[in-house]
Design a protein around this motif. Structure first.
Motif, PDB file in Angstrom:
ATOM      1  N   ILE B 182       0.838  -1.206   0.000  1.00  0.00           N
ATOM      2  CA  ILE B 182       0.000   0.000   0.000  1.00  0.00           C
ATOM      3  C   ILE B 182       0.872   1.255   0.000  1.00  0.00           C
ATOM      4  O   ILE B 182       0.654   2.178  -0.778  1.00  0.00           O
ATOM      5  CB  ILE B 182      -0.937   0.011   1.233  1.00  0.00           C
ATOM      6  N   ASN B 184       3.775   1.769  -1.054  1.00  0.00           N
ATOM      7  CA  ASN B 184       4.484   2.041  -2.305  1.00  0.00           C
ATOM      8  C   ASN B 184       3.567   2.145  -3.515  1.00  0.00           C
ATOM      9  O   ASN B 184       4.030   2.392  -4.616  1.00  0.00           O
ATOM     10  CB  ASN B 184       5.528   0.953  -2.557  1.00  0.00           C
ATOM     11  N   SER B 185       2.288   1.945  -3.288  1.00  0.00           N
ATOM     12  CA  SER B 185       1.353   2.019  -4.416  1.00  0.00           C
ATOM     13  C   SER B 185       1.036   3.473  -4.742  1.00  0.00           C
ATOM     14  O   SER B 185       1.463   4.392  -4.038  1.00  0.00           O
ATOM     15  CB  SER B 185       0.060   1.292  -4.057  1.00  0.00           C
ATOM     16  N   ARG B 186       0.282   3.657  -5.805  1.00  0.00           N
ATOM     17  CA  ARG B 186      -0.178   5.006  -6.136  1.00  0.00           C
ATOM     18  C   ARG B 186      -0.881   5.640  -4.949  1.00  0.00           C
ATOM     19  O   ARG B 186      -0.629   6.784  -4.587  1.00  0.00           O
ATOM     20  CB  ARG B 186      -1.149   4.930  -7.312  1.00  0.00           C
ATOM     21  N   PHE B 187      -1.781   4.851  -4.352  1.00  0.00           N
ATOM     22  CA  PHE B 187      -2.538   5.354  -3.212  1.00  0.00           C
ATOM     23  C   PHE B 187      -1.612   5.775  -2.070  1.00  0.00           C
ATOM     24  O   PHE B 187      -1.750   6.853  -1.493  1.00  0.00           O
ATOM     25  CB  PHE B 187      -3.510   4.270  -2.735  1.00  0.00           C
ATOM     26  N   MET B 189       1.507   6.618  -2.165  1.00  0.00           N
ATOM     27  CA  MET B 189       2.281   7.812  -2.489  1.00  0.00           C
ATOM     28  C   MET B 189       1.448   9.066  -2.221  1.00  0.00           C
ATOM     29  O   MET B 189       1.942  10.063  -1.690  1.00  0.00           O
ATOM     30  CB  MET B 189       2.715   7.795  -3.961  1.00  0.00           C
ATOM     31  N   VAL B 190       0.173   8.993  -2.600  1.00  0.00           N
ATOM     32  CA  VAL B 190      -0.696  10.153  -2.388  1.00  0.00           C
ATOM     33  C   VAL B 190      -0.843  10.426  -0.888  1.00  0.00           C
ATOM     34  O   VAL B 190      -0.710  11.571  -0.441  1.00  0.00           O
ATOM     35  CB  VAL B 190      -2.081   9.910  -3.026  1.00  0.00           C
TER      36      VAL B 190
END
Ligand code: ATP
Ligand code: MG
Lengths: 305, 315, 259
Positions: B182, B184-187, B189-190
Motif C-alpha cells: 500500500i 508504495n502504491s499510487r494510493f 504515495m498520495v
C-alpha cells in the motif's frame, strides 16, 4: 419537577467542575500550544492531597487549602522539571510524554496511598440540606461547589479579560514573539499559567472528592470529557469552555437521570434497560459529533488568528 | 528490493528470523511462557503496524486505535456467545465492523487537524468503551469469556499454541506485506504526499480527505483483525481491553520503534512489552519507571529505534 | 470546451475578498484570452497572491464569480479546479520536502492520470508516470536531479521544480506566482527563456516583480494596487500610463530592489 430541579443543579455543578478542568487545559494550550494529558493526574492529585491533608489536620477547610497549595506547587515543579522542555515540540511528543506522566502518577499514587480508594468525609456543617425553594432542598456542599466554581470562573474572566497577563494569554500562542518583544519573562509567565491550570485542576479534584471516592484513574475519564468540552467550545477559548462545560455537564447528568425513563416509554422495558446506560454515556459524544459536522472549529472559537 | 548490510536491515532480519523460530526454541527449552508472551507481542505488533500506517505514513495521530482491538474482539466474542463459532464468519465480521467504525469516526474526525484530531479520536474511542461497558447481555463491565476459539474447520486449530502462534505471525507478516504494498502504491504515495504537504497535493488535484479516510479505514480493518486474534488469545473480551491507555500504549509502541518505518512498530512492540514484562518482574510499580522513561525517550531519542539504527548505519 | 477564440479562457467578475478590515481583492474583474501571457503586477501587498489563490481555490472569494473554460468554478474546491486544467506555482515554494524531485512531479502526473485508488503495484516502477515526470523535469532542466530529495535542491532548482509540478498536470492555464522570486541573474534568465517557450503551449498568468522579465514576456499587463485594477492593457500602454507610473513604476527603487 423536584427531581428536575435537583438534577439540573447536579448538572450545573458537574458542568462547573468540568469547566475548572477544561479552563486549565485550554489556557495552557492557548498560550503555550501545549497538550497536557497529565492534567487529569493533577485533578487526581488534588483529591488525594485533600483527603490526606484533611485527615492530618483534622480541619476540612485547612486541609483543602493545603491541598490546593500542594497541587499548585506540584504543577510548577512538573513544569519546571519536565514539561517546559516540551514546548515547541510536536503535539505527538507532548501527548506521549504526558501519557508517560499519567502512568507515573497512577503508580506513584498506588505506591503511596495503596490501590484502594480514599474517602474524604465532609464536616457536618456541609452535609445539611439547604432549602432552595419551597419543598426543594439541596445539599449544602453541592451548593458550595457551585458557588466556589462560579466565583473562580468570574475571577478567571476578570484575569483574562482585564489584566495584562490576560491580554498576553488572549494574544495566544501564535504571538509568542510579540510577548517576548514586550519584555515579558516568558518562561516565568508560562510557569505561572501552568501553575494556575494545575491549581484549577486540583481544585476541581478536591471539590469532587467528597462526592465520589478518591481513586486511581479518577482523572482520566474526566480529562476526556474536558477534551470533548474543548472540542465543542473551540480550542483556546475560555468563554467557549465555560458554555460547553455547562452544556456537557447538563446533558450528561440529565441524560443519565431521565433517558432510561424516556426510553422505557418507547421501548420494551428490557430493551430500554439494555440501551439506556450505553446511550446516556454516548450522549455527549453524539453532541460532539454533531458539533463537528456543523462547526468543526467549535461553537465559540477563539478570535481568528 | 536490494538488501544492504546496514544495522537496520540486520536487526530486521534477526527479528524476523527470531520470531519465526521462536516456537522451536520454546519446544527445545520447554519454555512455554515465552511462546505465550510472544503470541501477545506478535498480535500487538500487528495492531501497532496498522497504527503506523496512519501515523507514520498518513500523518494522522489517532489516539483511539484500541477501539478497533475492542471491536474486533467483541465481534468474535459476541458471535461465539450467540453460537456462531466459525472463524470464517467471525473474522470477516470483525474486520467489517472495524471498517464501519473507522468510516464513521474517520469521516467526523478528519474534519479537523492536529490536536483536535488527537482529542477527537480519543473521545470517540472512549465512547466505544462506554458502549461496550453498557452491553449488559455480553457481560457489561465484567466482560465476556470466550469458551471456544474461532473454528476454522480442520484447517487450523487455534487451541494449539504453536499453530495459533504461527497464525498470528502469518497475520503480522501478511499485514506488514500489505502495508508495504500500500505504502508504495499510487494510493500510498498520495497519502504520504498529503502528510508532507496537504496544500500542494490539493493544488495538483487530490481530494486530501478522501485518501486520508480510506487510509484510516484500512488501518482500522487491520487492527480489527488484531482484535480478533487478541480475543482468541485471551479467551476473554472486556471493555478494559479498549480503555484509552491501551491506545496510548499502541502509540508508544509505534514511536518507540520509529514512525513511518515498516518494521519499526514490530521492534517497538517487542521492546515495549518486554520492558513491561521485565520491569514488572522487579516491581509491581513498573510504571514508575516506564512513565519517566517514556518522557526521556520523547525528549532525547526522536525517530525511535529504527531512526537510531538508521543513523548508526549512515555513520 | 472553448467555444470560440473570442471567448476568454478565464473570466473574473467583480471579485471581492476581505481579510478582517483589509480589502485584498476589491471588485476585481479580469479576462484572460486563450494563448496569451497575461502579467499581473503591483506593489507588495496589492493582492496578487490572494487573486491567484482565489483562482485556484485555496482562498474563497466573499463575492464575485470566476469562470474558467466556460464553467463557473467560483465555488469549486481546489482539487477539482486542478482537474479542469488550472495549475499554479506558489510564491513561497510549496513542494513535498521529503520526496525526490521525480516523486514530486510523478505525483502531479498521477493526479492528471486520475487513477489513485490503486493499492498494490509500485507507483515508482510505473513507466508511464516516470516518463511523464522525466519529461516535465526535462522541460525545466532538472532531469539530472530527478532522484535528489527536494530538501537538498538549491532554491533555484526548487523554483524550477515548482514549475515542473504545475506542468505535469497538463494545465490549460498556468498561474505563476513570482517564479523568479529569489533567483540569481543567470537563474532568472533561464526562467525567462523557459517561460518564452512555455507560452507557446499554454496560457499563462504571470505575477512578477521583475519588470524586465514582465515587459519581455507579457502580451498584456494588469496592474493591481490595494486589490483594485488600476490599469490593464498592452505593455506599451501600461508603461506610459500616468496612474501606473504614479502608483507603481514611479517608485523605481522599490521595484528594482525587490527583484
Ligand atoms: N491569510 C491572510 N490573512 C490575513 N490577511 C491576509 C491574508 N493573506 C493576505 N492578506 C493580506 O492581504 C493583502 C494582500 O496580500 P497578498 O499576499 O495577496 O499581496 P501580494 O500582492 O501577493 O504581495 P507580495 O508582492 O508581497 O507577494 C495584504 O495586505 C496581506 O496582508
Ligand atoms: Mg504575493
Amino acid at each position: 419537577m423536584l427531581v428536575l430541579v435537583e438534577q439540573s443543579l447536579n448538572g450545573l455543578q458537574f458542568g462547573l467542575l468540568l469547566f475548572l478542568l477544561a479552563a486549565g487545559l485550554t489556557l495552557v494550550f492557548g498560550i503555550m500550544d501545549f497538550v497536557n494529558l497529565a492534567h487529569g493526574s493533577l485533578y487526581m492529585m488534588g483529591a488525594y492531597f485533600a483527603a490526606t491533608f484533611v485527615a492530618w489536620t483534622g480541619s476540612f477547610v485547612f486541609g483543602i487549602v493545603l491541598a490546593l497549595g500542594a497541587t499548585l506547587l506540584l504543577g510548577i515543579v512538573l513544569e519546571y522539571v519536565a514539561l517546559r522542555h516540551l514546548y515547541g515540540r510536536d503535539h505527538l511528543d507532548q501527548v506521549l510524554a504526558t501519557f508517560g506522566l499519567i502512568l507515573f502518577f497512577n503508580d506513584a499514587v498506588r505506591l503511596i496511598w495503596g490501590p484502594a480508594g480514599l474517602a474524604l468525609p465532609l464536616p457536618a456543617w456541609l452535609t445539611v440540606p439547604v432549602q432552595i425553594m419551597p419543598g426543594v432542598s439541596y445539599p449544602a456542599y453541592r451548593l458550595s461547589i457551585i458557588a466556589v466554581a462560579l466565583a473562580v470562573a468570574a475571577m478567571l474572566y476578570v484575569v483574562v479579560m482585564r489584566t495584562r497577563i490576560g491580554m498576553l494569554i488572549r494574544a495566544g500562542a501564535s504571538n509568542r514573539e510579540m510577548i517576548g518583544a514586550l519584555g515579558i519573562n516568558i518562561k516565568l509567565l508560562f510557569t505561572l499559567v501552568f501553575g494556575l491550570g494545575a491549581a484549577l485542576a486540583g481544585l476541581a479534584g478536591l471539590m469532587q472528592a467528597p462526592i465520589l471516592t478518591v481513586q486511581i484513574g479518577m482523572g482520566e475519564n474526566i480529562l476526556i470529557l474536558a477534551f470533548v468540552i474543548i472540542v465543542i467550545g473551540g480550542i483556546g477559548s475560555i468563554r467557549g469552555a465555560f458554555l460547553a462545560a455547562i452544556f456537557v455537564g447538563m446533558i450528561d447528568t440529565l441524560g443519565r437521570a431521565f433517558l432510561p425513563d424516556l426510553l422505557r416509554k418507547v421501548l420494551s422495558s428490557a430493551a430500554a434497560s439494555t440501551a439506556a446506560p450505553a446511550l446516556s454515556s454516548m450522549l455527549i459524544y453524539l453532541l460532539m459529533a454533531i458539533v463537528l459536522v456543523v462547526r468543526p472549529e467549535g461553537l465559540f472559537p477563539a478570535a481568528k488568528r | 528490493m536490494n538488501f544492504s548490510f546496514n544495522a537496520r536491515n540486520v536487526v530486521v532480519a534477526l527479528v524476523v528470523l527470531g520470531l519465526s523460530l521462536l516456537p522451536v526454541y520454546s519446544a527445545l527449552s520447554g519454555n512455554i511462557f515465552i511462546l505465550t508472551l510472544f503470541t501477545r507481542i506478535v498480535i500487538f505488533a500487528l495492531a501497532a503496524a496498522s497504527l503506523n500506517l496512519i501515523m507514520g505514513y498518513g500523518g494522522m495521530m489517532s489516539f483511539g486505535h484500541a477501539a478497533y482491538l475492542g471491536i474486533g474482539g467483541y465481534a468474535v466474542g459476541i458471535l461465539a456467545f450467540e453460537g456462531i463459532g466459525s472463524g470464517f464468519i467471525q473474522w470477516p465480521v470483525a474486520v467489517a465492523a472495524s471498517a464501519l467504525y473507522g468510516l464513521v469516526i474517520g469521516a467526523l474526525s478528519l474534519r479537523t487537524r492536529g490536536v483536535y484530531f488527537i482529542m477527537i479520536t480519543l473521545a470517540f474511542a472512549q465512547m466505544a468503551f462506554y458502549i461496550a461497558s453498557g452491553l449488559s447481555r455480553y457481560g457489561g463491565d465484567d466482560g465476556l469469556t470466550i469458551y471456544k476459539r474461532s473454528d476454522f474447520g480442520g484447517l487450523i486449530n487455534l487451541s494449539n499454541r504453536v499453530q495459533f502462534y504461527y497464525l498470528c505471525l502469518g497475520c503480522l507478516f501478511g499485514g506488514i506485506y500489505l502495508i508495504w504494498r500500500i505504502v508504495n502504491s499510487r494510493f500510498g504515495m498520495v497519502v504520504q504526499g498529503i502528510r508532507s504537504n496537504e496544500q500542494r497535493m490539493q493544488a495538483i488535484g487530490y481530494h486530501a480527505n478522501r485518501y486520508r479516510l480510506v487510509c484510516f479505514v484500512i488501518s482500522g480493518m487491520i487492527c480489527g483483525l488484531a482484535g480478533a486474534l487478541l480475543a482468541n488469545n485471551t479467551d476473554f473480551i472486556s471493555p478494559a481491553g479498549m480503555y484509552w491507555t491501551r491506545s496510548g500504549e499502541l502509540m508508544v509502541m509505534v514511536v518507540f520503534g520509529g514512525m513511518g518505518s515498516l518494521f519499526g512498530p514490530v521492534i517497538g512492540t517487542i521492546v515495549f512489552l518486554l520492558l513491561e514484562e521485565v520491569l514488572s518482574q522487579f516491581t509491581e510499580y513498573w510504571a514508575l519507571i516506564m512513565g519517566p522513561l517514556l518522557l526521556l525517550i520523547v525528549l532525547f531519542a526522536r525517530g525511535g529505534i529504527m531512526g537510531l539504527l538508521g543513523r548508526m548505519s549512515r555513520d | 470546451m472553448i467555444d470560440s477564440l473570442a471567448d476568454p479562457l478565464l473570466r473574473v467578475e467583480n471579485l471581492v475578498r476581505r481579510f478582517g478590515g483589509i480589502l485584498a481583492t476589491d471588485n476585481l474583474s479580469l479576462d484572460v484570452a486563450p494563448g496569451e501571457l497575461h502579467a499581473i503586477i503591483g506593489p507588495n501587498g496589492a493582492g496578487k497572491t490572494t487573486l491567484i489563490s482565489q483562482l485556484t481555490g485555496q482562498v474563497m472569494p466573499n463575492s464575485g464569480a470566476i469562470h474558467f473554460a466556460g464553467r463557473n468554478v467560483t465555488h469549486l474546491p481546489s482539487y477539482k479546479r486542478s482537474r479542469l486544467g488550472l495549475a499554479r506555482s506558489f510564491q513561497i515554494t510549496s513542494l513535498l520536502p521529503d520526496f525526490s524531485a521525480c516523486d514530486n512531479v510523478a505525483l502531479a502526473a498521477q493526479a492528471h492520470d486520475g487513477h489513485s485508488f490503486r493499492f498494490w503495484g509500485a507507483a515508482r516502477k510505473e513507466p508511464g508516470l516516470r516518463n511523464a515526470a522525466q519529461a516535465a523535469l526535462k522541460r525545466v532542466g532538472l532531469e539530472k536531479r530527478a532522484d535528489v530529495p527536494v530538501s537538498e535542491l538549491s532554491h533555484g532548482e526548487q523554483r524550477e521544480l515548482e514549475l515542473a509540478v504545475a506542468l505535469a498536470t497538463k494545465p490549460q492555464l498556468l498561474l505563476l506566482d513570482e517564479p523568479m522570486a529569489g533567483l540569481g541573474v543567470t537563474e532568472s534568465a533561464r526562467m525567462v527563456a523557459l517561460l518564452k517557450e512555455l507560452r507557446r503551449e499554454v496560457t499563462i498568468v504571470l505575477v512578477e516583480h521583475d519588470m524586465e522579465a514582465v515587459f519581455a514576456l507579457a502580451d498584456r499587463i494588469t496592474v493591481l494596487v490595494y486589490g483594485r485594477v488600476i490599469a490593464s492593457g498592452l505593455p506599451d500602454a501600461i508603461r506610459n500610463n500616468d496612474e501606473v507610473k504614479r502608483a507603481y513604476l514611479g517608485d523605481q527603487h522599490a521595484v528594482t530592489s525587490h527583484a
